[in-house]
Design an enzyme around this catalytic site. Structure first.
Site, PDB file in Angstrom:
ATOM      1  N   CYS C  92       0.848  -1.254   0.044  1.00 12.19           N
ATOM      2  CA  CYS C  92       0.038  -0.013   0.048  1.00 12.19           C
ATOM      3  C   CYS C  92       1.118   1.211   0.069  1.00 12.19           C
ATOM      4  CB  CYS C  92      -1.130   0.192   1.344  1.00 12.19           C
ATOM      5  SG  CYS C  92      -1.779  -1.359   1.375  1.00 12.19           S
ATOM      6  N   HIS C 110      -6.425   1.906   5.130  1.00 17.41           N
ATOM      7  CA  HIS C 110      -6.818   1.128   4.422  1.00 17.41           C
ATOM      8  C   HIS C 110      -7.240  -0.239   4.845  1.00 17.41           C
ATOM      9  CE1 HIS C 110      -7.413  -1.716   0.938  1.00 17.41           C
ATOM     10  NE2 HIS C 110      -6.338  -2.331   1.282  1.00 17.41           N
ATOM     11  N   HIS C 112     -10.250  -3.673   4.627  1.00 17.41           N
ATOM     12  CA  HIS C 112     -11.144  -4.744   3.578  1.00 17.41           C
ATOM     13  C   HIS C 112     -12.362  -4.750   4.163  1.00 17.41           C
ATOM     14  CE1 HIS C 112      -7.296  -7.155   1.894  1.00 17.41           C
ATOM     15  NE2 HIS C 112      -7.386  -5.798   1.773  1.00 17.41           N
ATOM     16  N   GLU C 133     -27.750  12.152   9.020  1.00 19.80           N
ATOM     17  CA  GLU C 133     -27.076  12.947   9.779  1.00 19.80           C
ATOM     18  C   GLU C 133     -25.452  12.804   9.841  1.00 19.80           C
ATOM     19  OE1 GLU C 133     -28.319  15.689  11.415  1.00 19.80           O
ATOM     20  OE2 GLU C 133     -26.633  16.061  12.699  1.00 19.80           O
ATOM     21  N   HIS C 189     -12.294  -5.083  -3.372  1.00 22.05           N
ATOM     22  CA  HIS C 189     -11.125  -5.007  -2.378  1.00 22.05           C
ATOM     23  C   HIS C 189     -11.330  -4.209  -0.921  1.00 22.05           C
ATOM     24  CE1 HIS C 189      -6.550  -3.741  -2.534  1.00 22.05           C
ATOM     25  NE2 HIS C 189      -7.119  -3.790  -1.436  1.00 22.05           N
TER      26      HIS C 189
END
Lengths: 229, 229, 229, 229
Positions: C92, C110, C112, C133, C189
């Protein structure tokens, strides 16, 4: 008959032993709360130790109970031998007593599990499921040993009443009519589960809730809960 | 009017007593966070202790709050008697005040519960459910005691506004119009729940969220939430 | 260029301060694991502190990470200034760097999350929701302040690639094309979410996951996620 | 053959090292219980350390297990070298042995995960899913390295039997027939997952359960689990 002094006695409920009934009731209630089974003071648990019946009180937050909150009743005299003065006894008491007297249970659990409530809306007179491995965690009762994989688990459903204590007679009828059941569902209310020991009652309650949850998922997908064999 | 020194006073919120309002607010917020009720700084809670109104601040991570973060307002003067300088007061404050002044509440909880939001998408003017045992955990308010099993729980739903404080007038109208309600749902937003004491507000909020969740499941399966009796 | 001695230095990641980036990364990963966001070594987090970029490693159980496992990269030189020899840098990394360089982010998450994956199966080019809201917890970015209740949140969805690092160019394109987005979804992903600070990235990720979950429930019930106003 | 003294030896299971197999089995069982994978005594785990096979016992509450409860078997002699006298060996033992002998596994996990059970009701001979990033956490086995994003994960489903040990032959057949599978599903029962090491078995089990859960959601929404590429 018990004296007021006895009724205030803490010796019956204070113990450093983690598996003393008063400690186990508190621990189980915290666990049941995490599972959403005793939300908002609902549900409860009782443990029998020979003549002594330990009972969680009514209307308290179950996850915050301490041993001092526990009621103790004599099974023989059906009178309280410990009664916290500021608390109310549980309306479930006569229902727990039915499991102790008819089935010689060692513990009885009552939950408001949403899986139980939903199954009483999806099933008619009885909840039925078969051919799921988890069924093997449950007892056959009328014969020694546990159920087989392909056995059909049948749990009677009784109708709810305005007052919890009014459930007693239909609960007794259901227990007598279904001698191999270790639980009774109450329509739009929840479930009563009992077992020979505290641990067995806990295991049966878990295994049944697993099966109730699975049955809802099966119904939603159109899969019959009882399998042709 | 309060002096700046008072506004910085920690004595109002620092206590070794676990049930001091400032400690309870922090504990409840951690618990609510676990339940997904105050995700991403949403929601909050306020507790009243006689003239003192304790308030969680705006825009903070509710699960990481400490007593030093708590605002304290005088109910009589409606002025802050403690105001953490680096934080903003909650936009819910006038809404909590409505529950305190109209209903004499002891505590008020606001959550962004997804069950609440979903029910405002599935119900029109009011949320309604009846004949579920969990209803018995809720108060009748206009008469002493709790609701019965077959009573119908009715919670008004008000429309959301761009600014939270703009909800005040419609919230006040709903509280007046539904004198037996202990909660108001806000469309696409969440719920406000109050009670006579902190513990009762917590229990009511739990019991209502349980019923909101159950109602969604019933709706999905085509089961009416109000039962003909 | 860094010496081998520097690359093994623990001083960059060992601190008794609970909000040191290396400690926060470990704490957040444990929390994300509980939420099912970094199951089975998936997902990760990076925090920037001026020139230092702290990065969780690849392929480790995120809930068991310790500060010694953390990589540190210089933002200016794009070279590692700490690199645990037994671990692999996260794939990443170039994606996190895009958020740092294009948006001047302070942290990037990040996950999943199944809510993210499901929304990429239910939405086409962008995820859209309005008039909830919880949207108010998110930033407008192109103008100061947070979003309004009735604003439409738009998160672009990019197509997944065989290798995570191959996502970099389409992620950069999406970030440029949607200047008010603080997140990018990746089809089948998961999601990348960033913010000006570590706390803001955490809050945005929570608020977005709440909205993704709610959107799935709305879609299942046939309720449009974008409201006509 | 082992002497009675050896069979009672605690030295094989008592260690202050948190990653000793007996400690890890207990820790994993507590974690699996939280996930609903070993409800009501169901499921289990075994770890191999060279010739020693560590096994959780049958019929105990998995979340309350202590190292003293663990059985130890010699892989070579297939005889117990430690056997707690008050407990029964797990009926899964021959199934775990199949993974050790055919695949040279380092650990084997068995759960009653509802996601696994539901997938055996929704899929026929095999569970299949492709083009989901989480697949990359799983091994290809017949070739070095992990699966690609667009690879198709295939897990065979075998039929359940009345007795768990009767599964052995069909499990062995499935393992041989699907040389790239690291798991076997058992219809209406659960799943067996193994890996080269304890950590890998844990990661594979988590990643597979994530994919099973996702597949159910995809099926419910009419989305194929295998993507045309």
């Amino acid at each position: 008959m018990s004296s007021t002094a006895t009724l205030r006695s803490d010796a019956l409920v204070l113990s450093s032993d983690p598996i003393h009934p008063a400690n186990l009731i508190c621990e189980f209630c915290r666990m049941f709360y995490q599972n959403g089974w005793v939300t908002g003071t609902g549900g409860g648990i009782s443990i029998r130790d020979e003549d002594k019946i330990y009972l969680a009180p009514s209307g308290v937050q179950k996850e915050r109970m301490i041993p001092e909150n526990i009621f103790v009743m004599s099974f023989k005299s059906q009178e309280y031998i410990r009664r916290p003065l500021s608390l109310k006894p549980s309306a479930c008491t006569p229902l727990f007593m039915a499991a102790y007297s008819i089935r010689n249970a060692g513990a009885c659990i009552h939950t408001h599990s949403q899986n139980a409530v939903m199954c009483t809306l999806l099933f008619d007179e009885v909840f039925e499921i078969s051919s799921i491995e988890q069924i093997k965690a449950l007892p056959r009762i009328t014969r020694p040993g546990n159920m087989w994989y392909s056995d059909k688990l049948v749990i009677p459903i009784i109708e709810n009443t305005e007052r919890e204590e009014e459930l007693e007679s239909s609960l007794r009828v259901a227990i007598e009519k279904y001698p191999s059941a270790t639980a009774v569902l109450v329509r739009r209310h929840g479930i009563y589960v009992w077992g020979e020991t505290t641990w067995k009652a806990k295991i049966y309650n878990e295994a049944i809730d697993y099966l109730l949850e699975l049955a809802i998922k099966m119904k939603q997908l159109g899969i019959p809960t009882v399998k042709d064999v």
